[in-house]
Design a protein around this motif. Structure first.
Motif: not given
Length: 177
Positions: A94-105
């Motif tokens: 949903s974060f990707f689909e709504t264009g919101k940034p994501v950070a993963a480590i």
């Protein structure tokens, strides 16, 4: 800036939770700890138990509309558990689909693979994930931090705890945009 931190009940690498959390606070943001169960999550220093942290919200009660960005801390067990939870994977997508940034480590890109969100992207991770990322259609690179913008969505990734200063800096910059 409201930032969701998605963590399984047991297994996150503590420093990969606490340093980005502090970076969000220092930037004037509000972090929220989301998990698949209420109560507390167990953090680790590699394989040794570390601190526990209170869960603010469960996945089933979380709405992407309430947040500006998402952070996915690593550790081996954390993303391994999250990628088996349909609600967690749905929230990530949903974060990707709504264009919101994501950070993963670190190992956190496993959850991105499960959500089918690495295809066509360039990212980094703990080195053992490189084949998984390539098999999922992503391009893996061995860099301290990678910022990949695709379809109005930004993904910030890093390899390991030693990359946290660069990861936190890039994450906060992208979240502030």
């Amino acid at each position: 800036m409201q930032v969701a931190f998605l963590v399984a009940p047991a297994g996150t690498e503590q420093i990969e939770l606490t340093e980005p959390w502090q970076a969000v606070l220092a930037a004037g943001g509000t972090p929220t700890l989301i998990s698949t169960r209420s109560g507390r999550i167990q953090a680790f220093h590699h394989l040794d138990k570390a601190d526990t942290f209170p869960v603010d919200l469960t996945v089933d009660a979380a709405s992407v509309a309430d947040f500006d960005a998402l952070v996915l801390p690593g550790g081996v067990a954390n993303p391994d558990a999250l990628r088996l939870d349909k609600g967690a994977i749905s929230l990530i997508a949903s974060f990707f689909e709504t264009g919101k940034p994501v950070a993963a480590i670190c190992h956190a890109p496993w959850t991105l693979i499960e959500a089918d969100m690495v295809r066509g992207r360039t990212l980094t991770s703990w080195p053992s994930l490189r084949t998984d990322i390539r098999n999922a259609g992503g391009t893996w690179v061995d860099k301290q931090v990678v910022v990949c913008t695709q379809a109005a969505n930004t993904l910030v990734t890093s390899r390991k705890p030693a990359d946290l200063p660069a990861f936190c800096k890039a994450m906060v910059e992208e979240f502030a945009r």
